[in-house]
Design an enzyme around this catalytic site. Sequence first.
Site, PDB file in Angstrom:
ATOM      1  N   LYS A   1     -14.576  -6.123  -6.842  1.00  0.00           N
ATOM      2  CA  LYS A   1     -14.537  -5.906  -5.906  1.00  0.00           C
ATOM      3  C   LYS A   1     -16.588  -6.346  -6.075  1.00  0.00           C
ATOM      4  O   LYS A   1     -16.811  -5.589  -6.550  1.00  0.00           O
ATOM      5  CB  LYS A   1     -14.226  -4.806  -5.371  1.00  0.00           C
TER       6      LYS A   1
ATOM      7  N   ASP B   1      -0.462  -0.310  -4.628  1.00  0.00           N
ATOM      8  CA  ASP B   1      -1.582   0.028  -4.821  1.00  0.00           C
ATOM      9  C   ASP B   1      -1.988   1.303  -3.962  1.00  0.00           C
ATOM     10  O   ASP B   1      -1.770   1.593  -2.625  1.00  0.00           O
ATOM     11  CB  ASP B   1      -2.792  -1.531  -3.943  1.00  0.00           C
TER      12      ASP B   1
ATOM     13  N   ASP C   1      -8.329   0.398  -9.728  1.00  0.00           N
ATOM     14  CA  ASP C   1     -10.157  -0.427  -8.913  1.00  0.00           C
ATOM     15  C   ASP C   1     -10.916   0.433  -9.285  1.00  0.00           C
ATOM     16  O   ASP C   1     -12.422  -0.097  -8.706  1.00  0.00           O
ATOM     17  CB  ASP C   1      -8.884   0.097  -7.676  1.00  0.00           C
TER      18      ASP C   1
ATOM     19  N   LYS D   1       1.324  -1.341   0.232  1.00  0.00           N
ATOM     20  CA  LYS D   1       0.115  -0.311  -0.668  1.00  0.00           C
ATOM     21  C   LYS D   1       0.684   1.190  -0.202  1.00  0.00           C
ATOM     22  O   LYS D   1       1.788   1.694   0.654  1.00  0.00           O
ATOM     23  CB  LYS D   1      -0.704  -0.258   1.160  1.00  0.00           C
TER      24      LYS D   1
ATOM     25  N   GLU E   1      -2.341  -0.478  -8.512  1.00  0.00           N
ATOM     26  CA  GLU E   1      -3.459  -0.649  -8.830  1.00  0.00           C
ATOM     27  C   GLU E   1      -4.225   1.453  -8.518  1.00  0.00           C
ATOM     28  O   GLU E   1      -3.410   1.987  -7.570  1.00  0.00           O
ATOM     29  CB  GLU E   1      -5.017  -1.422  -7.558  1.00  0.00           C
TER      30      GLU E   1
END
Length: 368
Positions: free
Chosen positions: A265, A190, A241, A162, A216
């Site tokens: 998702k 991401d 995303d 992250k 992402e």
Amino acid sequence: MKIDQIAFYHAQLKLKQPFSTSLSTRTHANNVFISIRTKEGIIGWGECSPNLHINGETVATCFAVGKLLGQQLIGTDPRNVNATSQLMDSLIYGNSSIKSAIDLAVHDIAAKANNQPLYQFLGGSIKKNIYTDYTVSLMSVKKMVEDALIVTAKGFPIMKVKLGDDGKEDIKRIKAIREAVGNEITIRIDANQGWGVQEAIDTLKGLAPYNIEYCEEPIARHSFLQLKQVREASPVLIMADESISDHHDAKNLIELEACDYFNIKLGKSSGLINAQKIIKHAEAANIKLQIGGFLESKLLCTANCHLAHTSDNVTFFDFDSPLFIEHDPLIRGMQYHKDWEITLPESLGLGLEVDPNFLKTAQKLLID
């Protein structure tokens, strides 16, 4: 077959350690479990992990909207999954998180009623091996290096890191992590919308030496028209995303040539119905897919695993969130194995249940 009872549960799941992204830091997953029962006694399970910063929902909104939806679904046939999805959308706009939990539960019932595991009901078959990545939270450089070394020592083949609070600092993070873990493990990143457009370009160019699989959502989702600019300038492949929720977003991003990959998702797409529509668009455009989630338990991740077996284009798997949870109250469902391969049970529907002792302690909303 008719629905005669729907129960919503507040599933507060303590995390083993705080989970941090550029959007927030969380110590608990505040999720919603749902069970839908038919008059014949078939029970379907669903789950969502509402997120203030992504789908704009909370447990409270899920209970309020869930009550509205549930009252209309009593007496309907859960095997008609398309009709359920259409009914929910006709009643209220948005609220993709709670809709996804209901959508998953009726799919579980429909697959069981059809004597099939969910992946077969969805038209899939098991033809590939699935290996999950493991996520390193956004922290100080020192802490992230320590966590990355733990991920490597546990044998994960892939780590997701992250980033997104500061581009220059993010380059330092990845440089330190790559030097610490070596070149064998795959690293994907991401940014969770954390960079500006030029900052994203500069940062991704700065990350070029460190063999990054993809990034992402580098920029804010409302700036998706500029995502192609980032993609064309970036030496790192780009995965959409937050900027892709449903099949309409997928179509737009394909037409814009805005990204290389999509991240599906269920909590963004409102469930399996729209997720499959995204997959169809991706297959037509030859775009590879990741299936991921928020901070869901093994319940939702099991559904993700079933969905992953429906398309060859699903090649990236972000199924690590159950590993963050101190006590995951699921019985059966997906299982982790050596090298963090994931398999599904040979069972009908999702192939799982929720621990009834856990449900007794949870806040509950019952509709019958």
